[in-house]
Design an enzyme around this catalytic site. Sequence first.
Site, short mmCIF file in Angstrom:
data_model
loop_
_atom_site.label_atom_id
_atom_site.label_comp_id
_atom_site.label_asym_id
_atom_site.label_seq_id
_atom_site.Cartn_x
_atom_site.Cartn_y
_atom_site.Cartn_z
N CYS A 3 0.78 -1.25 0.00
CA CYS A 3 0.00 0.00 0.00
C CYS A 3 0.80 1.29 0.00
O CYS A 3 0.72 2.08 -0.94
CB CYS A 3 -0.92 0.06 1.21
SG CYS A 3 -2.20 -1.18 1.19
N HIS A 30 -1.80 6.36 2.29
CA HIS A 30 -1.79 5.39 3.38
C HIS A 30 -1.68 6.19 4.68
O HIS A 30 -0.89 7.13 4.75
CB HIS A 30 -0.60 4.44 3.22
CG HIS A 30 -0.67 3.28 4.17
ND1 HIS A 30 -1.42 2.17 3.90
CD2 HIS A 30 -0.13 3.10 5.40
CE1 HIS A 30 -1.32 1.33 4.93
NE2 HIS A 30 -0.54 1.87 5.84
#
EC number: 3.1.6.13
Length: 554
Positions: A88, A142
């Site tokens: 991510c 993120h």
Amino acid sequence: FSPPFCPFIHSSIIPPSCLFSGVSIIACEITKTAPFLADALNVLLIIVDDLRPSLGCYGDKLVRSPNIDQLASHSILFQNAFAQQAVCAPSRVSFLTGRRPDTTHLYDFNSYWRVHAGNFSTVPQYFKENGYVTMSVGKVFHPGISSNHSDDSPYSWSFPPYHPSSEKYENTKTCRGQDGELHANLLCPVDVADVPEGTLPDKQSTEEAIRLLEKMKTSSSPFFLAVGYHKPHIPFRYPKEFQKLYPLENITLAPDPKVPDGLPPVAYNPWMDIRQREDVQALNISVPYGPIPVDFQQKIRQSYFASVSYLDAQVGLLLSALDDLHLANSTIIAFTSDHGWALGEHGEWAKYSNFDVTTRVPLMFYVPGRTASLPQAGEKLFPYRDPFDSNSALMDPGRRAVYPVELVSLFPTLAGLAGLQVPPRCPIPSFHVKLCREGQNLLKHFQLSDVEEDPHFSGNPRESIAYSQYPRPADSPQWNSDKPNLKDIKIMGYSIRTIDYRYTVWVGFNPDEFLANFSDIHAGELYFVDSDPLQDHNLYNGSQHGEIPQSLRP
Ligand SMILES: *[C@@H]1O[C@H](CO)[C@@H](O)[C@H](O)[C@H]1NC(C)=O
Ligand SMILES: *[C@@H]1O[C@H](CO)[C@@H](O)[C@H](O)[C@H]1NC(C)=O
Ligand SMILES: *[C@@H]1O[C@H](CO)[C@@H](O)[C@H](O)[C@H]1NC(C)=O
Ligand SMILES: *[C@@H]1O[C@H](CO)[C@@H](O)[C@H](O)[C@H]1NC(C)=O
Ligand SMILES: *[C@@H]1O[C@H](CO)[C@@H](O)[C@H](O)[C@H]1NC(C)=O
């Protein structure tokens, strides 16, 4: 025909010459700046978490994704798009800054690029600085230190980003087990009325995004709205009715559920995160290779697909609201994911690798009047389509681009499509340069369809390369092989993916200097797409040492 400004900006009807002539497309790239915002197109960027292209529009026969398929039917869809690192935070920081992980210096979750690499601009920041109102809903950056605990506010966003309040329950004990008790499970179909707050994060994000669209309808400035959906990221916590779309008896295993014989151990990752869920723990699965019992493999696949259909319903609600607000004629829609997820292929159940199943992502762009004709008054391009309605007719597949492309190209492409100046190509190194692009402007793919015969497409498919990379702490699988911290990285796997093959070398890497040593080769992989599309038969031969193509290093 050589207009002083991109005609695209000044008129909602695009002259065919802008669509099809290389000359005017170049003109489009180099003109537009802030003073010309009157007719600017809005941008809706939809980012999904851990979504591989298991979608109807990518040819998946099982998965029900009628709303995403409908978007694809009005879009140009990139059949072979790849993330730069299949995890991510590094992937998101890469495509949101338009720089590769070797430039952001982020291979883990633990640093903020502005402080530790360079003060690079982001896509939303660039739009904001060009007069757009920029807004973030859900998981776009993120969370945590990799976006300075603020989703890169205030640089990227006009307002504080929105996070759904029910997100905090994602990893808690809210899944009803067979014993009737609540557990923190991997498989977590829920009765939404019963969960805390009576809602789920992606439902809340859709509602907030629609509220913002309503607000922006009357705004005099164009908007850039990024919506980040959480599913199908684990745990598979989704409204339980979606499970009915996928009866277990119809769920097959991955076609190649075993760890391939010729796979170098460094290329394998032990998928530690699902093992931490209570239902998986109870299975006592062997570390690092497993396998997971066959019936549980089917259940994981069932819940992943159900989560995708639940996500599809959210996308459908969002796009039909955009349509109802008459914004579909003035809004570019980009749809993608941060990376894929292995659903048992090669014996793996995670991202964290260089396999296509984890690096390949859905990528499509709808551009009003360009990839589809402008909706007539009263016409809806994106009516909500019910995933449960088995009569939902198959959609026209829309336009396709087959050349390998990279997610790092999202930034220059969105800039180009909106008529903003496309950032110049980065010098090497580029740590001191705030605004430049390492990817490409994919605008050229928007001409006709880029099948190989297409005389209008100037590119050569054999020169079109997507780069990905993945770090490892050791030559064999360790507890931290999935997500090594920077200081523990000893090996970097660099991949090139062309239309014909994937070639990967795993080489020594020094995390203090951020330097790869291409003469220190630990292992290699080579797979040809035609003969081995699933990447199970490694053809790399040690005698190839020393013949690494120059092009391997991005
Ligand atoms: C980094 O860039 C932002 C915006 O582009 C600017 O406001 C900030 O002052 C810069 N920081 C440094 C340390 O240069
Ligand atoms: C990161 O956030 C902290 C706390 O809000 C702030 O003081 C700092 O300036 C931010 N870093 C950058 C580079 O903007
Ligand atoms: C399950 O498979 C059967 C047999 O192929 C098929 O008839 C049925 O429609 C499938 N069910 C679903 C929900 O896809
Ligand atoms: C897993 O191991 C525990 C403790 O060793 C044991 O009690 C349990 O029965 C095992 N479960 C399975 C599914 O093998
Ligand atoms: C979009 O459609 C609405 C309603 O039909 C109309 O009022 C508006 O002017 C259109 N905008 C553009 C950019 O064509």
